[in-house]
Design a protein around this motif. Structure first.
Motif, PDB file in Angstrom:
ATOM      1  N   ASN A 464      -4.244   7.855  -3.439  1.00  0.00           N
ATOM      2  CA  ASN A 464      -4.738   8.687  -2.353  1.00  0.00           C
ATOM      3  C   ASN A 464      -5.892   8.018  -1.613  1.00  0.00           C
ATOM      4  OD1 ASN A 464      -5.096  11.142  -0.802  1.00  0.00           O
ATOM      5  ND2 ASN A 464      -6.887  11.542  -2.084  1.00  0.00           N
ATOM      6  N   TYR A 465      -6.847   7.508  -2.373  1.00  0.00           N
ATOM      7  CA  TYR A 465      -8.047   6.938  -1.749  1.00  0.00           C
ATOM      8  C   TYR A 465      -7.709   5.682  -0.956  1.00  0.00           C
ATOM      9  CZ  TYR A 465     -13.154   6.647  -1.485  1.00  0.00           C
ATOM     10  OH  TYR A 465     -14.451   6.654  -1.053  1.00  0.00           O
ATOM     11  N   LEU A 466      -6.950   4.790  -1.593  1.00  0.00           N
ATOM     12  CA  LEU A 466      -6.605   3.547  -0.897  1.00  0.00           C
ATOM     13  C   LEU A 466      -5.684   3.829   0.283  1.00  0.00           C
ATOM     14  CD1 LEU A 466      -6.559   0.503  -0.549  1.00  0.00           C
ATOM     15  CD2 LEU A 466      -4.832   0.367  -2.371  1.00  0.00           C
ATOM     16  N   GLY A 467      -4.664   4.656   0.066  1.00  0.00           N
ATOM     17  CA  GLY A 467      -3.735   4.959   1.146  1.00  0.00           C
ATOM     18  C   GLY A 467      -4.421   5.614   2.322  1.00  0.00           C
ATOM     19  N   TYR A 468      -5.288   6.573   2.034  1.00  0.00           N
ATOM     20  CA  TYR A 468      -6.013   7.259   3.109  1.00  0.00           C
ATOM     21  C   TYR A 468      -6.902   6.284   3.879  1.00  0.00           C
ATOM     22  CZ  TYR A 468      -8.794  10.859   5.419  1.00  0.00           C
ATOM     23  OH  TYR A 468      -9.398  11.649   6.353  1.00  0.00           O
ATOM     24  N   SER A 469      -7.594   5.416   3.135  1.00  0.00           N
ATOM     25  CA  SER A 469      -8.497   4.462   3.793  1.00  0.00           C
ATOM     26  C   SER A 469      -7.720   3.535   4.722  1.00  0.00           C
ATOM     27  CB  SER A 469      -9.250   3.641   2.732  1.00  0.00           C
ATOM     28  OG  SER A 469     -10.075   4.472   1.935  1.00  0.00           O
ATOM     29  N   LEU A 470      -6.550   3.077   4.258  1.00  0.00           N
ATOM     30  CA  LEU A 470      -5.745   2.184   5.102  1.00  0.00           C
ATOM     31  C   LEU A 470      -5.328   2.882   6.392  1.00  0.00           C
ATOM     32  CD1 LEU A 470      -3.509   0.499   2.364  1.00  0.00           C
ATOM     33  CD2 LEU A 470      -5.386  -0.569   3.648  1.00  0.00           C
ATOM     34  N   VAL A 471      -4.871   4.135   6.268  1.00  0.00           N
ATOM     35  CA  VAL A 471      -4.467   4.882   7.456  1.00  0.00           C
ATOM     36  C   VAL A 471      -5.661   5.140   8.355  1.00  0.00           C
ATOM     37  CG1 VAL A 471      -3.555   7.101   8.264  1.00  0.00           C
ATOM     38  CG2 VAL A 471      -2.459   5.917   6.346  1.00  0.00           C
ATOM     39  N   ASP A 472      -6.777   5.518   7.747  1.00  0.00           N
ATOM     40  CA  ASP A 472      -7.971   5.869   8.522  1.00  0.00           C
ATOM     41  C   ASP A 472      -8.502   4.676   9.309  1.00  0.00           C
ATOM     42  OD1 ASP A 472      -9.613   8.173   9.043  1.00  0.00           O
ATOM     43  OD2 ASP A 472     -11.266   7.117   8.075  1.00  0.00           O
ATOM     44  N   MET A 473      -8.295   3.457   8.754  1.00  0.00           N
ATOM     45  CA  MET A 473      -8.768   2.245   9.442  1.00  0.00           C
ATOM     46  C   MET A 473      -7.679   1.608  10.293  1.00  0.00           C
ATOM     47  SD  MET A 473     -11.183   0.385   6.565  1.00  0.00           S
ATOM     48  CE  MET A 473      -9.834   0.226   5.403  1.00  0.00           C
ATOM     49  N   ASP A 474      -6.501   2.288  10.360  1.00  0.00           N
ATOM     50  CA  ASP A 474      -5.390   1.781  11.160  1.00  0.00           C
ATOM     51  C   ASP A 474      -4.921   0.414  10.654  1.00  0.00           C
ATOM     52  OD1 ASP A 474      -3.503   2.094  13.122  1.00  0.00           O
ATOM     53  OD2 ASP A 474      -4.692   1.148  14.687  1.00  0.00           O
ATOM     54  N   LEU A 481       0.605   5.247   4.140  1.00  0.00           N
ATOM     55  CA  LEU A 481       1.280   6.541   4.127  1.00  0.00           C
ATOM     56  C   LEU A 481       2.168   6.681   2.897  1.00  0.00           C
ATOM     57  CD1 LEU A 481       1.440   9.075   5.850  1.00  0.00           C
ATOM     58  CD2 LEU A 481       3.413   8.077   7.041  1.00  0.00           C
ATOM     59  N   ASP A 482       2.844   5.617   2.511  1.00  0.00           N
ATOM     60  CA  ASP A 482       3.672   5.664   1.299  1.00  0.00           C
ATOM     61  C   ASP A 482       2.824   5.947   0.053  1.00  0.00           C
ATOM     62  OD1 ASP A 482       6.002   5.228   2.678  1.00  0.00           O
ATOM     63  OD2 ASP A 482       6.085   3.066   2.262  1.00  0.00           O
ATOM     64  N   MET A 483       1.638   5.360   0.011  1.00  0.00           N
ATOM     65  CA  MET A 483       0.747   5.606  -1.125  1.00  0.00           C
ATOM     66  C   MET A 483       0.345   7.084  -1.206  1.00  0.00           C
ATOM     67  SD  MET A 483      -1.851   2.349  -1.183  1.00  0.00           S
ATOM     68  CE  MET A 483      -1.310   0.714  -1.665  1.00  0.00           C
ATOM     69  N   ILE A 484       0.002   7.656  -0.068  1.00  0.00           N
ATOM     70  CA  ILE A 484      -0.417   9.060  -0.075  1.00  0.00           C
ATOM     71  C   ILE A 484       0.758   9.955  -0.462  1.00  0.00           C
ATOM     72  CG2 ILE A 484      -1.428  10.934   1.273  1.00  0.00           C
ATOM     73  CD1 ILE A 484      -2.674   8.782   3.091  1.00  0.00           C
ATOM     74  N   ARG A 485       1.950   9.669   0.070  1.00  0.00           N
ATOM     75  CA  ARG A 485       3.137  10.460  -0.300  1.00  0.00           C
ATOM     76  C   ARG A 485       3.390  10.392  -1.801  1.00  0.00           C
ATOM     77  NH1 ARG A 485       6.602   7.941   4.603  1.00  0.00           N
ATOM     78  NH2 ARG A 485       6.290   9.560   6.196  1.00  0.00           N
ATOM     79  N   LYS A 486       3.220   9.219  -2.379  1.00  0.00           N
ATOM     80  CA  LYS A 486       3.410   9.085  -3.821  1.00  0.00           C
ATOM     81  C   LYS A 486       2.365   9.903  -4.580  1.00  0.00           C
ATOM     82  CE  LYS A 486       3.870   5.703  -7.553  1.00  0.00           C
ATOM     83  NZ  LYS A 486       3.861   4.263  -7.927  1.00  0.00           N
TER      84      LYS A 486
END
Length: 611
Positions: A464-474, A481-486
């Motif tokens: 969640n943390y890594l996936g969100y950070s990647l999306v948040d920083m574009d 997004l796949d990380m957050i879905r998982k």
């Protein structure tokens, strides 16, 4: 294991209705004056007033105050049976054993309280050396399996007190029940054999227990206690190598278990140590303690606390491990000052002192005595520079206090102390990643997050943390997004992680998908201000303007309250809505907290069921 029967039947009337949340007593029977705190005056002038005040205090978890109101009620009408019943339970659970036992003598024929009353009187008789009376009180019919086991053990120790150790062993042999009886019966046999001067028999039964690895699954605490008992028995006989072999059983299970590490030092120094139990009363208290540890979770915590208080009543001086358990019970009841008082009673030279210092430091920090807590944890590191847990505890409070630079330094040292590349190290890398991300040093944060996932690929917090950070920083949007879905698949009932998915969709301009996920998140975590704020933003983008303002207002009224800069942002949105500039840029509120940053200490257990 079921916890119904003797205790549960009698406790159902009062513990479930009256004692939630149930705090442990902060008062040792021998140290009441030292531990007494400033108390409000007991001003109730009527029986109903005192009774209602007691109930109100119980509903707030203030069992000590409730006990005082019950005392007041009983001075107004000593014969009021409902008050007697509820006061007995309150006194016993609050560690006021003598007061509870006095009421118990009047309640033997009570349909709801009679069983617990007899057990309390049996404990009183055991404590006072009246062993025939104790056996008579413990002879209860219609008992559950757990109660049969406990009462059988208490009766066996009363039999030992009468000088009949063989009869005590026979009594244990007659305790027939499910397979999980075995570890507890073997442990009590080992203690009784050793106490009665039969060390060879004690070794024999304890070895049967320790060689049966299924014992560990039944009761790790009893397994560790048996390992310690074996070490003490062998050391008393001068068998140094055998003593170390005895403690090795437990250290193989828990390499950092302080009581065994302390005992090993004594073995290597060939010091004289105390036997596993020195008195009949200690043996009976140990029976209560180990069974209390087994049920000390969920609904069983209330009954476990009662076991611990009854064990304390048997001991002339509270044992360090019992103080530790009473402190933990107080923490479960959010009675932090009480827990600290228990920890403070643990002697400086005790094997339980290091853990007490760590817990006390954390308790001080969470009770808003933050500087005291940090000072104590820093001292723990200075006193135990090679102790991994001290470093992790200190790093936790530093991160919570937003001292990320210092936290990252402590975590680096923790990683040096941790077993090399062990899968359990994922959390150290994860916490280090958080520290660097908060310091806006993403080039250092990302490798730590990815190392955490390498060690433990299915950790929803990290995903969640890594996936969100990647999306948040574009960055790496599809991967993020796949990380957050998982993470959501792994924890489908976690409102914070679902919020991450919804906000990721928002950042990607997928507003309908964002609304769907954020509505789910709000249903699960309805009062969280950040989730409500996010849902408000998403509603605005799909032109549900009235609902958007409603959610923003809920965000302002939520618990915990938003930070000042977020409050200002929400108020501006309530006034003006979302401006085109914000829509186009994808800006978020300054320092918007990520879900895992808001609730690291309160995450639910992993739920791997499908959506």
């Amino acid at each position: 294991m079921q916890t119904s029967g003797t205790f549960k039947v009698a406790l159902a009337l009062t513990l479930s209705a009256l004692l939630f949340p149930l705090p442990a007593s902060a008062l040792s029977k021998n140290e009441t004056p030292h531990l007494a705190r400033a108390e409000p005056g007991i001003n109730a002038q009527s029986l109903s007033g005192a009774y209602l005040a007691a109930k109100a205090a119980q509903s707030e978890g203030a069992l000590d105050e409730a006990s005082r109101y019950y005392e007041k009620a009983l001075t107004i009408d000593p014969t009021a049976r409902p008050v007697q019943v509820e006061a007995m339970f309150a006194f016993l659970a609050d560690g006021r054993f003598d007061q509870g036992a006095e009421l118990a003598s009047k309640l033997l024929d009570d349909s709801d309280a009679g069983k617990v009353a007899r057990i309390a009187l049996g404990i009183e008789a055991l404590r006072d050396g009246e062993y025939d009376a104790a056996i008579n009180h413990f002879d209860l019919s219609d008992s559950s399996e757990l109660d049969q086991l406990l009462l059988g053990h208490l009766s066996a120790w009363a039999q030992v007190g009468k000088g009949d150790s063989e009869g005590a062993i026979r009594r244990l042999d007659e305790l027939k029940g499910p397979p999980w009886f075995a570890i507890f019966n073997l442990y009590q046999k080992g203690l009784i054999y050793d106490y009665s001067g039969q060390p060879d028999e004690a070794r024999r039964v304890l070895k049967i227990l320790l060689d049966d690895k299924s014992s560990v699954q039944t009761s790790p605490d009893t397994y560790l206690a048996a390992s310690e008992a074996m070490g003490r028995i062998e050391l008393a006989a001068g068998n140094t190598e055998a003593a170390l072999a005895g403690t090795e059983y437990g250290l193989a299970l828990a390499p950092a278990y302080d009581p065994l590490l302390f005992l090993n030092k004594a073995i290597e120094a060939k010091e004289t140590v105390q036997p596993p139990v020195a008195t009949v009363q200690e043996g009976a208290a140990e029976a209560l303690f180990v069974l209390g540890q087994v049920i000390n979770r969920g609904d069983g915590q209330q009954v476990a606390l009662l076991y611990f208080q009854l064990a304390d009543a048997l001991n002339e001086n509270s044992s360090p491990k019992l103080l530790s358990s009473l402190a933990a019970s107080a923490e479960q009841g959010k009675q932090i000052d009480r827990a600290i008082r228990y920890y403070e009673q643990i002697p400086e030279n005790s094997a339980y002192r290091r853990t007490a210092d760590l817990q006390m430091g954390l308790d001080l920090w969470f009770s808003d005595r933050k500087e005291e807590g940090k000072t104590l944890l820093a001292k723990a590191i200075a006193d135990h520079p090679e102790d991994l847990q001290s470093h992790l505890a200190y790093a936790d409070v530093l991160s919570a206090d937003k001292e990320y630079t210092k936290s990252s330094e402590i975590l680096a040292r923790a990683l040096e102390l941790a077993p090399e590349n062990g899968p359990q190290n994922w959390n150290i890398y994860y916490q280090t990643g958080i520290a660097f991300e908060r310091l806006k040093e993403w080039d250092k944060a990302e490798p730590n997050f990815r190392k955490a996932l390498e060690l433990s690929p299915d950790q929803p917090q990290v995903l969640n943390y890594l996936g969100y950070s990647l999306v948040d920083m574009d960055r790496n949007l599809d991967e993020g997004l796949d990380m957050i879905r998982k993470a959501v698949r792994l924890r489908p009932n976690d409102g914070y992680i679902i919020d991450s998915l919804g906000w990721a969709y928002y950042r990607l301009g997928r507003y309908d998908d964002a609304v769907t996920q954020l509505e789910r998140a709000v249903l699960i975590t309805p009062s969280d201000p950040t989730i409500n704020d996010h849902l408000g933003d998403a509603y605005w983008q799909v032109e549900r303007f009235r609902e958007a303002r409603f959610q923003w207002q809920r965000a302002l009224d939520g618990t915990p309250a938003p930070e000042d800069n977020v409050v200002a942002d929400i108020k501006e949105k309530l006034e003006n809505g979302l401006t085109p500039a914000k829509e186009d840029s994808g800006e978020t509120a300054p320092d918007k907290p990520l879900p895992e940053k808001r609730a690291l200490a309160d995450q639910p257990a992993d739920d791997t069921s499908a959506n």
